[in-house]
Design a protein around this motif. Structure first.
Motif, PDB file in Angstrom:
ATOM      1  N   MET A  22       1.091  -1.302   0.458  1.00 41.12           N
ATOM      2  CA  MET A  22       0.087   0.536   0.298  1.00 41.12           C
ATOM      3  C   MET A  22       0.902   1.727   0.213  1.00 41.12           C
ATOM      4  O   MET A  22       1.985   0.420   1.238  1.00 41.12           O
ATOM      5  CB  MET A  22      -0.250  -0.078   1.318  1.00 41.12           C
ATOM      6  N   HIS A  23       0.333   2.421  -1.087  1.00 34.96           N
ATOM      7  CA  HIS A  23       1.397   3.085  -1.073  1.00 34.96           C
ATOM      8  C   HIS A  23       0.619   4.571  -0.160  1.00 34.96           C
ATOM      9  O   HIS A  23      -0.416   4.500  -0.450  1.00 34.96           O
ATOM     10  CB  HIS A  23       1.761   3.479  -2.389  1.00 34.96           C
ATOM     11  N   ILE A  24       1.173   5.417   0.348  1.00 33.43           N
ATOM     12  CA  ILE A  24       0.178   6.288   1.067  1.00 33.43           C
ATOM     13  C   ILE A  24       1.005   7.659   0.511  1.00 33.43           C
ATOM     14  O   ILE A  24       2.509   7.832   1.215  1.00 33.43           O
ATOM     15  CB  ILE A  24       0.481   6.455   2.543  1.00 33.43           C
ATOM     16  N   LEU A  25       0.234   8.606   0.274  1.00 39.09           N
ATOM     17  CA  LEU A  25       1.299   9.991  -0.104  1.00 39.09           C
ATOM     18  C   LEU A  25       0.835  11.053   1.418  1.00 39.09           C
ATOM     19  O   LEU A  25      -0.862  11.561   1.888  1.00 39.09           O
ATOM     20  CB  LEU A  25       0.179  10.571  -1.177  1.00 39.09           C
ATOM     21  N   ASP A  26       1.605  11.387   1.766  1.00 39.15           N
ATOM     22  CA  ASP A  26       1.920  12.615   2.660  1.00 39.15           C
ATOM     23  C   ASP A  26       1.803  14.000   1.951  1.00 39.15           C
ATOM     24  O   ASP A  26       2.878  14.554   1.793  1.00 39.15           O
ATOM     25  CB  ASP A  26       2.450  12.374   3.975  1.00 39.15           C
ATOM     26  N   ALA A  27       1.109  14.469   2.328  1.00 35.84           N
ATOM     27  CA  ALA A  27       0.834  15.811   1.905  1.00 35.84           C
ATOM     28  C   ALA A  27      -0.231  16.573   2.178  1.00 35.84           C
ATOM     29  O   ALA A  27      -1.123  16.525   2.590  1.00 35.84           O
ATOM     30  CB  ALA A  27       0.265  15.914   0.413  1.00 35.84           C
ATOM     31  N   ASP A  28       0.873  18.432   1.486  1.00 36.18           N
ATOM     32  CA  ASP A  28      -0.172  19.343   2.753  1.00 36.18           C
ATOM     33  C   ASP A  28      -1.475  20.056   0.946  1.00 36.18           C
ATOM     34  O   ASP A  28      -1.150  19.597   0.100  1.00 36.18           O
ATOM     35  CB  ASP A  28       0.465  20.763   2.535  1.00 36.18           C
ATOM     36  N   ALA A  29      -2.129  20.983   0.979  1.00 32.44           N
ATOM     37  CA  ALA A  29      -2.964  21.394   0.485  1.00 32.44           C
ATOM     38  C   ALA A  29      -2.174  21.830  -0.736  1.00 32.44           C
ATOM     39  O   ALA A  29      -3.335  22.022  -1.985  1.00 32.44           O
ATOM     40  CB  ALA A  29      -3.346  22.834   1.282  1.00 32.44           C
ATOM     41  N   SER A  30      -0.817  22.135  -1.188  1.00 34.19           N
ATOM     42  CA  SER A  30      -0.428  22.963  -2.120  1.00 34.19           C
ATOM     43  C   SER A  30       0.446  22.431  -3.037  1.00 34.19           C
ATOM     44  O   SER A  30       0.670  22.193  -4.023  1.00 34.19           O
ATOM     45  CB  SER A  30       0.644  24.260  -1.469  1.00 34.19           C
ATOM     46  N   THR A  31       0.359  21.315  -2.628  1.00 34.66           N
ATOM     47  CA  THR A  31       1.168  20.003  -2.989  1.00 34.66           C
ATOM     48  C   THR A  31       0.477  19.665  -4.873  1.00 34.66           C
ATOM     49  O   THR A  31       1.441  19.826  -6.092  1.00 34.66           O
ATOM     50  CB  THR A  31       1.085  18.529  -2.449  1.00 34.66           C
ATOM     51  N   LYS A  32      -0.608  19.207  -4.488  1.00 35.03           N
ATOM     52  CA  LYS A  32      -1.272  19.573  -5.782  1.00 35.03           C
ATOM     53  C   LYS A  32      -1.105  20.584  -7.035  1.00 35.03           C
ATOM     54  O   LYS A  32      -0.699  20.451  -8.324  1.00 35.03           O
ATOM     55  CB  LYS A  32      -2.877  19.514  -6.217  1.00 35.03           C
ATOM     56  N   VAL A  33      -1.273  22.320  -5.883  1.00 39.65           N
ATOM     57  CA  VAL A  33      -0.700  23.311  -7.399  1.00 39.65           C
ATOM     58  C   VAL A  33       0.904  22.910  -7.855  1.00 39.65           C
ATOM     59  O   VAL A  33       0.860  22.859  -9.039  1.00 39.65           O
ATOM     60  CB  VAL A  33      -0.454  24.581  -5.996  1.00 39.65           C
ATOM     61  N   ARG A  34       1.844  22.432  -6.801  1.00 38.42           N
ATOM     62  CA  ARG A  34       3.132  21.738  -7.447  1.00 38.42           C
ATOM     63  C   ARG A  34       3.418  21.208  -8.772  1.00 38.42           C
ATOM     64  O   ARG A  34       4.055  21.127  -9.692  1.00 38.42           O
ATOM     65  CB  ARG A  34       4.569  21.694  -6.165  1.00 38.42           C
ATOM     66  N   VAL A  35       2.850  20.646  -7.677  1.00 44.07           N
ATOM     67  CA  VAL A  35       2.513  19.333  -8.954  1.00 44.07           C
ATOM     68  C   VAL A  35       1.939  19.333 -10.126  1.00 44.07           C
ATOM     69  O   VAL A  35       2.700  19.459 -11.639  1.00 44.07           O
ATOM     70  CB  VAL A  35       1.787  17.752  -8.349  1.00 44.07           C
ATOM     71  N   LEU A  36       0.950  20.101 -10.395  1.00 39.71           N
ATOM     72  CA  LEU A  36       0.811  20.922 -11.770  1.00 39.71           C
ATOM     73  C   LEU A  36       1.263  21.900 -12.333  1.00 39.71           C
ATOM     74  O   LEU A  36       1.610  22.154 -13.472  1.00 39.71           O
ATOM     75  CB  LEU A  36      -0.823  21.384 -11.316  1.00 39.71           C
ATOM     76  N   LEU A  37       1.648  23.071 -11.181  1.00 38.22           N
ATOM     77  CA  LEU A  37       2.811  24.125 -12.257  1.00 38.22           C
ATOM     78  C   LEU A  37       3.984  22.830 -12.594  1.00 38.22           C
ATOM     79  O   LEU A  37       4.385  23.770 -13.236  1.00 38.22           O
ATOM     80  CB  LEU A  37       3.655  24.774 -10.777  1.00 38.22           C
ATOM     81  N   GLU A  38       5.218  22.122 -11.948  1.00 40.03           N
ATOM     82  CA  GLU A  38       6.238  21.759 -12.784  1.00 40.03           C
ATOM     83  C   GLU A  38       5.757  20.917 -13.633  1.00 40.03           C
ATOM     84  O   GLU A  38       6.054  20.889 -14.780  1.00 40.03           O
ATOM     85  CB  GLU A  38       6.470  20.638 -11.479  1.00 40.03           C
ATOM     86  N   TYR A  39       4.320  20.420 -13.816  1.00 43.75           N
ATOM     87  CA  TYR A  39       3.821  19.513 -15.235  1.00 43.75           C
ATOM     88  C   TYR A  39       4.046  20.355 -16.574  1.00 43.75           C
ATOM     89  O   TYR A  39       4.562  20.330 -17.291  1.00 43.75           O
ATOM     90  CB  TYR A  39       2.746  18.583 -15.060  1.00 43.75           C
ATOM     91  N   GLU A  40       3.617  21.932 -15.771  1.00 42.29           N
ATOM     92  CA  GLU A  40       3.350  22.671 -16.898  1.00 42.29           C
ATOM     93  C   GLU A  40       4.432  23.055 -17.451  1.00 42.29           C
ATOM     94  O   GLU A  40       4.478  23.634 -18.660  1.00 42.29           O
ATOM     95  CB  GLU A  40       2.210  24.357 -16.297  1.00 42.29           C
ATOM     96  N   LYS A  41       5.846  23.405 -16.837  1.00 48.52           N
ATOM     97  CA  LYS A  41       6.901  24.132 -17.071  1.00 48.52           C
ATOM     98  C   LYS A  41       7.657  22.689 -17.678  1.00 48.52           C
ATOM     99  O   LYS A  41       7.863  23.256 -19.365  1.00 48.52           O
ATOM    100  CB  LYS A  41       7.207  23.410 -15.269  1.00 48.52           C
ATOM    101  N   LYS A  42       7.261  21.193 -17.924  1.00 52.30           N
ATOM    102  CA  LYS A  42       7.847  20.911 -18.430  1.00 52.30           C
ATOM    103  C   LYS A  42       7.299  20.492 -19.732  1.00 52.30           C
ATOM    104  O   LYS A  42       8.686  20.334 -21.063  1.00 52.30           O
ATOM    105  CB  LYS A  42       7.658  19.452 -18.120  1.00 52.30           C
ATOM    106  N   GLU A  43       6.765  20.920 -19.911  1.00 52.88           N
ATOM    107  CA  GLU A  43       5.147  20.647 -20.962  1.00 52.88           C
ATOM    108  C   GLU A  43       6.000  22.244 -21.869  1.00 52.88           C
ATOM    109  O   GLU A  43       5.963  21.562 -22.824  1.00 52.88           O
ATOM    110  CB  GLU A  43       4.020  20.864 -20.641  1.00 52.88           C
ATOM    111  N   MET A  44       5.664  22.963 -21.348  1.00 49.68           N
ATOM    112  CA  MET A  44       6.512  24.277 -21.821  1.00 49.68           C
ATOM    113  C   MET A  44       7.886  24.554 -22.126  1.00 49.68           C
ATOM    114  O   MET A  44       8.258  24.283 -23.606  1.00 49.68           O
ATOM    115  CB  MET A  44       6.126  25.424 -20.911  1.00 49.68           C
ATOM    116  N   GLN A  45       8.611  23.836 -21.597  1.00 47.38           N
ATOM    117  CA  GLN A  45       9.787  23.745 -22.349  1.00 47.38           C
ATOM    118  C   GLN A  45      10.406  22.448 -23.530  1.00 47.38           C
ATOM    119  O   GLN A  45      10.845  22.726 -24.575  1.00 47.38           O
ATOM    120  CB  GLN A  45      11.175  22.514 -21.158  1.00 47.38           C
ATOM    121  N   ARG A  46       9.006  21.441 -23.585  1.00 46.95           N
ATOM    122  CA  ARG A  46       9.150  21.026 -24.236  1.00 46.95           C
ATOM    123  C   ARG A  46       8.907  21.515 -26.082  1.00 46.95           C
ATOM    124  O   ARG A  46       9.450  21.113 -27.138  1.00 46.95           O
ATOM    125  CB  ARG A  46       8.004  19.345 -24.639  1.00 46.95           C
ATOM    126  N   ASP A  47       7.688  22.242 -25.589  1.00 49.47           N
ATOM    127  CA  ASP A  47       6.647  22.756 -26.683  1.00 49.47           C
ATOM    128  C   ASP A  47       8.322  24.087 -27.362  1.00 49.47           C
ATOM    129  O   ASP A  47       8.365  23.778 -28.697  1.00 49.47           O
ATOM    130  CB  ASP A  47       5.738  23.578 -25.956  1.00 49.47           C
TER     131      ASP A  47
END
Length: 144
Positions: A1-26
């Protein structure tokens, strides 16, 4: 079983990191990529007579020259105008020159994705494997 311990801003940080990588690829796909190398490129075929300009101006000029594979100049990189040799072919050896090899967007993006895939695969396996040669290395150019 995998447990993710995160705060309220984790999803935002993950989305921003993904968007940054997408922009670099573009950006890589649209603009291509210049990779710096040290060594003599005097043996490569010049496209035109050398021109005095900055490195940034040379990058833009190379993009507009049909068949430009890169450019080279004697000495170290700096901000002042220097005599730039635009190359149809790049043959690197010796020392005393600095150059930039251009990869078109598709080639640069495929190389970036290949490296990212290798890094993720190795991290998941928890092993260190020898990396595959880069495009520059496969073409006989020194690694970036």
């Amino acid at each position: 079983m995998h447990i993710l311990d995160a705060d309220a801003s984790t999803k935002v940080r993950v989305l921003l990191e993904y968007e940054k990588k997408e922009m670099q690829r573009d950006i890589t796909f649209l603009e291509g990529k210049f990779t710096r190398f040290e060594g003599s490129a005097a043996g490569g075929e010049d496209l035109i007579e050398p021109e005095m300009m900055t490195i940034q101006e040379a990058k833009l000029r190379c993009l507009t020259l049909r068949g430009c594979r890169g450019f080279a100049f004697q000495g170290e990189a700096h901000e002042a105008p220097i005599s730039i040799h635009f190359k149809r072919t790049m043959e690197v050896s010796g020392s005393g020159w600095t150059g930039f090899v251009f990869e078109d967007g598709e080639t640069a993006l495929l190389e970036m994705l290949r490296q990212q895939h290798e890094e993720r695969t190795q991290a998941r396996r928890g092993i260190t494997m020898p990396r595959s040669p880069s495009v520059q290395e496969r073409q006989g150019l020194p690694p970036p």
